[in-house]
Design a protein around this motif. Structure first.
Motif, PDB file in Angstrom:
ATOM      1  N   LEU A   7      20.060 104.322  44.210  1.00 50.47           N
ATOM      2  CA  LEU A   7      20.577 103.129  44.861  1.00 50.47           C
ATOM      3  C   LEU A   7      21.755 102.558  44.082  1.00 50.47           C
ATOM      4  CD1 LEU A   7      17.375 101.229  46.029  1.00 50.47           C
ATOM      5  CD2 LEU A   7      19.066 102.397  47.448  1.00 50.47           C
ATOM      6  N   ARG A  22      24.002  89.075  42.935  1.00 48.83           N
ATOM      7  CA  ARG A  22      22.687  88.597  43.394  1.00 48.83           C
ATOM      8  C   ARG A  22      22.443  87.154  42.952  1.00 48.83           C
ATOM      9  NH1 ARG A  22      21.110  94.144  41.898  1.00 48.83           N
ATOM     10  NH2 ARG A  22      20.733  95.224  43.874  1.00 48.83           N
ATOM     11  N   TRP A  35      17.881  81.520  54.372  1.00 57.64           N
ATOM     12  CA  TRP A  35      18.491  82.843  54.312  1.00 57.64           C
ATOM     13  C   TRP A  35      19.303  83.151  55.567  1.00 57.64           C
ATOM     14  CZ3 TRP A  35      19.393  84.760  49.944  1.00 57.64           C
ATOM     15  CH2 TRP A  35      18.474  84.710  48.892  1.00 57.64           C
ATOM     16  N   LYS A  46      20.473  89.091  58.201  1.00 61.54           N
ATOM     17  CA  LYS A  46      19.569  88.445  57.241  1.00 61.54           C
ATOM     18  C   LYS A  46      18.819  89.494  56.417  1.00 61.54           C
ATOM     19  CE  LYS A  46      15.461  85.607  57.015  1.00 61.54           C
ATOM     20  NZ  LYS A  46      14.372  84.995  57.794  1.00 61.54           N
ATOM     21  N   SER A  47      18.370  90.554  57.066  1.00 62.52           N
ATOM     22  CA  SER A  47      17.623  91.596  56.354  1.00 62.52           C
ATOM     23  C   SER A  47      18.500  92.297  55.309  1.00 62.52           C
ATOM     24  CB  SER A  47      17.063  92.621  57.340  1.00 62.52           C
ATOM     25  OG  SER A  47      18.112  93.245  58.056  1.00 62.52           O
ATOM     26  N   THR A  48      19.773  92.466  55.607  1.00 57.81           N
ATOM     27  CA  THR A  48      20.690  93.084  54.653  1.00 57.81           C
ATOM     28  C   THR A  48      20.851  92.210  53.418  1.00 57.81           C
ATOM     29  OG1 THR A  48      21.895  94.148  56.449  1.00 57.81           O
ATOM     30  CG2 THR A  48      23.028  93.992  54.326  1.00 57.81           C
ATOM     31  N   THR A  50      18.787  89.787  52.274  1.00 56.46           N
ATOM     32  CA  THR A  50      17.556  89.710  51.483  1.00 56.46           C
ATOM     33  C   THR A  50      17.257  91.036  50.784  1.00 56.46           C
ATOM     34  OG1 THR A  50      16.214  90.124  53.462  1.00 56.46           O
ATOM     35  CG2 THR A  50      16.540  87.817  52.802  1.00 56.46           C
ATOM     36  N   ASP A  51      17.560  92.165  51.438  1.00 52.64           N
ATOM     37  CA  ASP A  51      17.361  93.461  50.772  1.00 52.64           C
ATOM     38  C   ASP A  51      18.258  93.591  49.545  1.00 52.64           C
ATOM     39  OD1 ASP A  51      15.446  94.209  52.588  1.00 52.64           O
ATOM     40  OD2 ASP A  51      16.724  95.612  53.691  1.00 52.64           O
ATOM     41  N   MET A  52      19.490  93.107  49.631  1.00 50.50           N
ATOM     42  CA  MET A  52      20.392  93.153  48.479  1.00 50.50           C
ATOM     43  C   MET A  52      19.909  92.226  47.366  1.00 50.50           C
ATOM     44  SD  MET A  52      24.243  93.431  49.945  1.00 50.50           S
ATOM     45  CE  MET A  52      24.748  94.744  51.037  1.00 50.50           C
ATOM     46  N   TYR A  54      16.861  91.203  46.686  1.00 49.67           N
ATOM     47  CA  TYR A  54      15.639  91.669  46.047  1.00 49.67           C
ATOM     48  C   TYR A  54      15.754  93.089  45.502  1.00 49.67           C
ATOM     49  CZ  TYR A  54      13.746  87.425  47.971  1.00 49.67           C
ATOM     50  OH  TYR A  54      13.532  86.105  48.273  1.00 49.67           O
ATOM     51  N   ARG A  56      16.400  95.975  46.973  1.00 46.36           N
ATOM     52  CA  ARG A  56      15.977  97.112  47.800  1.00 46.36           C
ATOM     53  C   ARG A  56      17.167  97.968  48.236  1.00 46.36           C
ATOM     54  NH1 ARG A  56      12.018  93.053  49.636  1.00 46.36           N
ATOM     55  NH2 ARG A  56      13.521  92.310  51.177  1.00 46.36           N
ATOM     56  N   THR A  57      18.337  97.354  48.330  1.00 45.14           N
ATOM     57  CA  THR A  57      19.567  98.092  48.631  1.00 45.14           C
ATOM     58  C   THR A  57      20.637  97.645  47.640  1.00 45.14           C
ATOM     59  OG1 THR A  57      20.317  96.453  50.242  1.00 45.14           O
ATOM     60  CG2 THR A  57      19.069  98.318  51.104  1.00 45.14           C
TER      61      THR A  57
END
Length: 98
Positions: A7, A22, A35, A46-48, A50-52, A54, A56-57
């Protein structure tokens, strides 16, 4: 190669720069309070976002530029960790309520 390493390699930013972006996104969330509003203002899903945040991406260069613009900070200061927004606690880096 671990998943985290794969990643990190997927981004144009190194691990330290991603972490600093971040922190900027978390500051925006603390300032805005939602968010969905942060994601809308950055023009990401929103998912992008929050994934960044935390981890995850990986954080993209595009996200870094948008966060810097929203914060009103030079991109160099954001990536170098020199940006401290006004009304921020010098210890925990969270916004201080006014």
């Amino acid at each position: 190669m671990t998943v985290a390493r794969k990643l990190q390699n997927a981004s144009d930013l190194n691990a330290e720069e991603q972490q600093r972006v971040r922190v900027g996104i978390r500051h925006l969330h603390a300032r805005v309070g939602d968010w969905a509003l942060v994601a809308k203002s950055l023009r990401f899903a929103k998912s992008t976002v929050t994934d960044m945040v935390y981890g995850r991406t990986p954080v993209s260069a595009s996200m870094a530029f948008r966060v810097a613009r929203f914060l009103g900070a030079p991109i160099d200061d954001l990536l170098a960790g020199r940006f401290t927004p006004p009304a921020t606690c010098p210890y925990c880096k969270q916004p201080v309520p006014s």
